[in-house]
Design a protein around this motif. Structure first.
Motif, PDB file in Angstrom:
ATOM      1  N   ILE A 119       0.628   1.491  -9.834  1.00  0.00           N
ATOM      2  CA  ILE A 119       1.465   0.386  -9.189  1.00  0.00           C
ATOM      3  C   ILE A 119       0.758  -0.663  -8.769  1.00  0.00           C
ATOM      4  CG2 ILE A 119       2.919   0.103  -6.904  1.00  0.00           C
ATOM      5  CD1 ILE A 119       3.113   3.137  -6.510  1.00  0.00           C
ATOM      6  N   PHE A 120      -0.140  -0.516  -8.669  1.00  0.00           N
ATOM      7  CA  PHE A 120      -1.029  -2.181  -7.806  1.00  0.00           C
ATOM      8  C   PHE A 120      -2.232  -1.573  -8.736  1.00  0.00           C
ATOM      9  CE2 PHE A 120      -0.095  -0.227  -3.399  1.00  0.00           C
ATOM     10  CZ  PHE A 120       1.215  -1.008  -3.305  1.00  0.00           C
ATOM     11  N   ASN A 121      -2.987  -1.090  -9.839  1.00  0.00           N
ATOM     12  CA  ASN A 121      -3.539  -1.304 -10.445  1.00  0.00           C
ATOM     13  C   ASN A 121      -4.778  -1.453  -9.767  1.00  0.00           C
ATOM     14  OD1 ASN A 121      -5.648  -1.444 -13.108  1.00  0.00           O
ATOM     15  ND2 ASN A 121      -5.216  -3.878 -12.917  1.00  0.00           N
ATOM     16  N   ASP A 122      -4.767  -1.004  -8.583  1.00  0.00           N
ATOM     17  CA  ASP A 122      -6.288  -1.070  -7.310  1.00  0.00           C
ATOM     18  C   ASP A 122      -5.756   0.820  -7.085  1.00  0.00           C
ATOM     19  OD1 ASP A 122      -7.857  -0.848  -5.447  1.00  0.00           O
ATOM     20  OD2 ASP A 122      -6.860  -3.048  -4.371  1.00  0.00           O
ATOM     21  N   PRO A 123      -6.261   1.896  -7.348  1.00  0.00           N
ATOM     22  CA  PRO A 123      -6.598   2.768  -5.934  1.00  0.00           C
ATOM     23  C   PRO A 123      -6.972   2.523  -4.799  1.00  0.00           C
ATOM     24  CG  PRO A 123      -8.536   2.217  -7.559  1.00  0.00           C
ATOM     25  CD  PRO A 123      -7.575   1.280  -7.557  1.00  0.00           C
ATOM     26  N   ASN A 124      -7.697   1.790  -4.464  1.00  0.00           N
ATOM     27  CA  ASN A 124      -7.552   1.882  -2.824  1.00  0.00           C
ATOM     28  C   ASN A 124      -6.517   1.369  -1.945  1.00  0.00           C
ATOM     29  OD1 ASN A 124     -10.550   2.268  -3.407  1.00  0.00           O
ATOM     30  ND2 ASN A 124     -10.985   0.949  -3.935  1.00  0.00           N
ATOM     31  N   LYS A 125      -5.652   0.823  -2.913  1.00  0.00           N
ATOM     32  CA  LYS A 125      -4.334   0.536  -1.623  1.00  0.00           C
ATOM     33  C   LYS A 125      -3.790   1.321  -0.871  1.00  0.00           C
ATOM     34  CE  LYS A 125      -3.787  -4.651  -3.570  1.00  0.00           C
ATOM     35  NZ  LYS A 125      -2.772  -5.655  -3.582  1.00  0.00           N
ATOM     36  N   VAL A 126      -4.465   2.276  -0.791  1.00  0.00           N
ATOM     37  CA  VAL A 126      -3.334   3.637  -0.182  1.00  0.00           C
ATOM     38  C   VAL A 126      -4.204   3.666   1.592  1.00  0.00           C
ATOM     39  CG1 VAL A 126      -5.503   5.430  -1.368  1.00  0.00           C
ATOM     40  CG2 VAL A 126      -3.197   5.892  -0.245  1.00  0.00           C
ATOM     41  N   SER A 127      -3.444   4.189   2.238  1.00  0.00           N
ATOM     42  CA  SER A 127      -3.371   5.092   3.539  1.00  0.00           C
ATOM     43  C   SER A 127      -3.097   6.477   3.232  1.00  0.00           C
ATOM     44  CB  SER A 127      -2.958   4.350   4.746  1.00  0.00           C
ATOM     45  OG  SER A 127      -4.090   2.539   4.963  1.00  0.00           O
ATOM     46  N   PHE A 128      -4.543   6.977   4.061  1.00  0.00           N
ATOM     47  CA  PHE A 128      -4.134   8.160   4.313  1.00  0.00           C
ATOM     48  C   PHE A 128      -3.877   8.697   5.129  1.00  0.00           C
ATOM     49  CE2 PHE A 128      -7.039   7.487   0.580  1.00  0.00           C
ATOM     50  CZ  PHE A 128      -6.224   8.493  -0.473  1.00  0.00           C
ATOM     51  N   VAL A 129      -2.554   9.617   5.248  1.00  0.00           N
ATOM     52  CA  VAL A 129      -1.963  10.224   6.274  1.00  0.00           C
ATOM     53  C   VAL A 129      -2.722  11.883   6.800  1.00  0.00           C
ATOM     54  CG1 VAL A 129      -0.001  10.288   8.490  1.00  0.00           C
ATOM     55  CG2 VAL A 129      -0.827   8.699   6.508  1.00  0.00           C
ATOM     56  N   PRO A 130      -3.866  11.975   7.484  1.00  0.00           N
ATOM     57  CA  PRO A 130      -3.827  13.378   7.603  1.00  0.00           C
ATOM     58  C   PRO A 130      -2.756  14.359   8.499  1.00  0.00           C
ATOM     59  CG  PRO A 130      -5.546  12.283   9.164  1.00  0.00           C
ATOM     60  CD  PRO A 130      -4.586  11.618   8.294  1.00  0.00           C
ATOM     61  N   LEU A 131      -2.545  15.414   8.255  1.00  0.00           N
ATOM     62  CA  LEU A 131      -1.122  16.250   8.691  1.00  0.00           C
ATOM     63  C   LEU A 131      -1.633  17.885   8.995  1.00  0.00           C
ATOM     64  CD1 LEU A 131       1.187  14.138   6.824  1.00  0.00           C
ATOM     65  CD2 LEU A 131       0.758  13.989   9.181  1.00  0.00           C
ATOM     66  N   THR A 132      -0.768  17.948  10.194  1.00  0.00           N
ATOM     67  CA  THR A 132      -1.497  20.383   9.801  1.00  0.00           C
ATOM     68  C   THR A 132       0.024  20.569   8.705  1.00  0.00           C
ATOM     69  OG1 THR A 132      -0.049  19.664  11.599  1.00  0.00           O
ATOM     70  CG2 THR A 132      -2.184  20.030  11.836  1.00  0.00           C
ATOM     71  N   GLU A 140       0.598  -1.307  -0.464  1.00  0.00           N
ATOM     72  CA  GLU A 140      -0.467   0.345  -0.109  1.00  0.00           C
ATOM     73  C   GLU A 140       0.482   1.063   0.339  1.00  0.00           C
ATOM     74  OE1 GLU A 140      -2.570   0.501   3.837  1.00  0.00           O
ATOM     75  OE2 GLU A 140      -1.341   0.865   4.784  1.00  0.00           O
ATOM     76  N   LEU A 141       0.377   2.498  -0.428  1.00  0.00           N
ATOM     77  CA  LEU A 141       0.937   3.629  -0.419  1.00  0.00           C
ATOM     78  C   LEU A 141       0.760   4.566   0.834  1.00  0.00           C
ATOM     79  CD1 LEU A 141       2.472   6.058  -1.914  1.00  0.00           C
ATOM     80  CD2 LEU A 141      -0.102   6.335  -2.934  1.00  0.00           C
ATOM     81  N   LEU A 142       1.791   5.261   1.363  1.00  0.00           N
ATOM     82  CA  LEU A 142       1.538   5.882   2.488  1.00  0.00           C
ATOM     83  C   LEU A 142       1.176   7.440   1.990  1.00  0.00           C
ATOM     84  CD1 LEU A 142       3.859   4.143   5.157  1.00  0.00           C
ATOM     85  CD2 LEU A 142       0.756   3.770   4.731  1.00  0.00           C
ATOM     86  N   CYS A 143       0.008   8.138   2.088  1.00  0.00           N
ATOM     87  CA  CYS A 143       0.361   9.304   0.855  1.00  0.00           C
ATOM     88  C   CYS A 143      -0.376  10.441   2.566  1.00  0.00           C
ATOM     89  CB  CYS A 143      -1.787   9.105   0.829  1.00  0.00           C
ATOM     90  SG  CYS A 143      -1.482  11.223  -0.444  1.00  0.00           S
ATOM     91  N   GLY A 144       0.529  11.665   2.263  1.00  0.00           N
ATOM     92  CA  GLY A 144      -0.366  12.586   3.572  1.00  0.00           C
ATOM     93  C   GLY A 144      -1.113  13.614   2.964  1.00  0.00           C
ATOM     94  N   VAL A 145      -2.001  13.760   3.312  1.00  0.00           N
ATOM     95  CA  VAL A 145      -3.420  15.122   3.405  1.00  0.00           C
ATOM     96  C   VAL A 145      -3.477  16.055   4.802  1.00  0.00           C
ATOM     97  CG1 VAL A 145      -4.720  12.837   1.484  1.00  0.00           C
ATOM     98  CG2 VAL A 145      -4.874  13.321   3.976  1.00  0.00           C
ATOM     99  N   SER A 146      -4.359  16.891   4.402  1.00  0.00           N
ATOM    100  CA  SER A 146      -4.754  17.430   5.501  1.00  0.00           C
ATOM    101  C   SER A 146      -5.813  17.253   5.677  1.00  0.00           C
ATOM    102  CB  SER A 146      -5.880  19.036   4.683  1.00  0.00           C
ATOM    103  OG  SER A 146      -6.841  18.420   4.235  1.00  0.00           O
ATOM    104  N   LYS A 147      -5.897  17.565   7.249  1.00  0.00           N
ATOM    105  CA  LYS A 147      -6.616  17.020   8.319  1.00  0.00           C
ATOM    106  C   LYS A 147      -7.783  17.531   7.812  1.00  0.00           C
ATOM    107  CE  LYS A 147      -4.196  16.423  12.401  1.00  0.00           C
ATOM    108  NZ  LYS A 147      -3.911  15.765  13.110  1.00  0.00           N
TER     109      LYS A 147
END
Length: 337
Positions: free
Chosen positions: A69-82, A33-40
């Motif tokens: 990467i995976f042919n699956d857009p759901n293989k990502v975890s979103f990490v909310p950050l300030t 899975e991908l670890l993606c930093g996003v807003s709060k």
């Protein structure tokens, strides 16, 4: 002589270690899975919906990358950050990519050791005020109490703008965008300043959005885009070309409802884009049909823009300069060839 040879050998090993890629793509594949930093939580860009699913323009970038990467857009975890947390989290390896309405600046690359991959949204700093004030220009904001978010370029830009125009300013600095809205509605400030796109999003969270206006003035250049760590060219290129793929897909008319036709197309530029000619995806470390995967998952650039922040969204932001270069805007991507 032996000493000299030993020094040279050590220097060669050190250089090799320095030049070695960080292999982020391999780590992502091994993790699954991908670890993606996003807003709060910024509506239209990155925010969880009623069911808890993350949606938005910045979120689509990470889903597109996961699809490539995976042919699956759901293989990502979103990490909310300030705003204050986002760059340290990326540098410390807590996320693989930051897709969080962040402005590309020299200092953030040279001093923080980060790389902005591409501009996926051309923005600028503006001001939001109550309609009842009957203010029509930012030049009428003398002696205003202005709420600004800590850890953003908006702090220094606001000070510079007020000083350059000989206006008095009381700056109220707060940690999150939610704090900006609360302080504004509680009367602790009478103006909010941040990127214009964010002002549209924050206005939607207010009790009576129609009672507030975004002034027409844009006082800065705020090129926004995904960010990665320095030292891994393969990962940098993949994230960059994920953005370029979405832009090129819109320009060439490759959309969710035209994918089947695009795969059968005999136009050389379309064949290269969708992977029926050449090995451009493999050169990035993914499948040659990575653009097809991306468009199937989130659409092309125009589809993502309109759905999340454009006319088809609650924000209703005009395309403006974010329109394709061939349509009067400045959005432009290098070709796949």
């Amino acid at each position: 002589m032996k000493t000299i040879l030993a020094i040279l050998a050590g220097a060669t090993l050190a250089l090799a270690a320095t030049a070695a890629p960080a292999q982020t793509l391999k780590s992502v594949k091994d993790r699954g899975e991908l670890l993606c930093g996003v807003s709060k939580g910024l509506q239209g860009f990155s925010a969880p919906d009623a069911s808890g699913k993350w949606t938005g323009f910045d979120v689509d970038v990470c889903r597109a990358l996961a699809a490539a990467i995976f042919n699956d857009p759901n293989k990502v975890s979103f990490v909310p950050l300030t705003a204050d947390e986002r760059f340290p989290a990326l540098k410390d390896g807590k996320i693989d990519v930051l897709s969080r309405n962040s402005t590309w600046t020299l200092e953030r690359e040279a001093k923080l050791g980060l790389l902005f991959t591409a501009i996926n949204y051309y923005d600028g700093q503006g001001f939001l005020v109550r309609d009842a004030r009957k203010v029509t220009s930012a030049l009428e904001l003398d002696k205003s109490k202005v709420c600004v978010q800590a850890g953003t370029t908006a702090e220094s830009t606001t000070k510079d703008y007020f000083a350059a125009n000989s206006m008095a300013l009381e700056l109220v600095t707060l940690p999150t965008s939610g704090d900006l809205v609360k302080a504004y509605e509680d009367g602790k400030c009478d103006t909010i300043t941040t990127d214009v796109s964010q002002l549209y999003a924050l206005r939607l969270t207010m009790a009576k959005p129609a009672d507030h206006i975004v002034l027409p003035d844009v006082i800065s250049k705020e090129p926004l885009g995904p960010v990665v760590r320095q030292g891994d060219d393969q990962w940098f290129n993949l994230v960059k070309w994920t953005i370029f793929a979405m832009i090129n897909a819109e320009e060439l008319g490759v959309a969710t409802n035209t994918l089947d036709a695009a795969v059968k197309s005999q136009k050389p530029e379309v064949k290269r884009l969708v992977g029926t000619e050449g090995n451009y995806g493999e050169q990035l470390g993914v499948s040659n049909d990575f653009v097809v995967r991306i468009v199937k998952a989130v659409g092309n650039y125009g589809e993502s823009f309109e759905r999340n922040v454009g006319a088809a969204s609650k924000l209703g932001i005009p395309r403006g300069i974010n329109q394709l270069w061939s349509m009067g805007g400045i959005l432009y991507a290098p070709p796949v060839r």
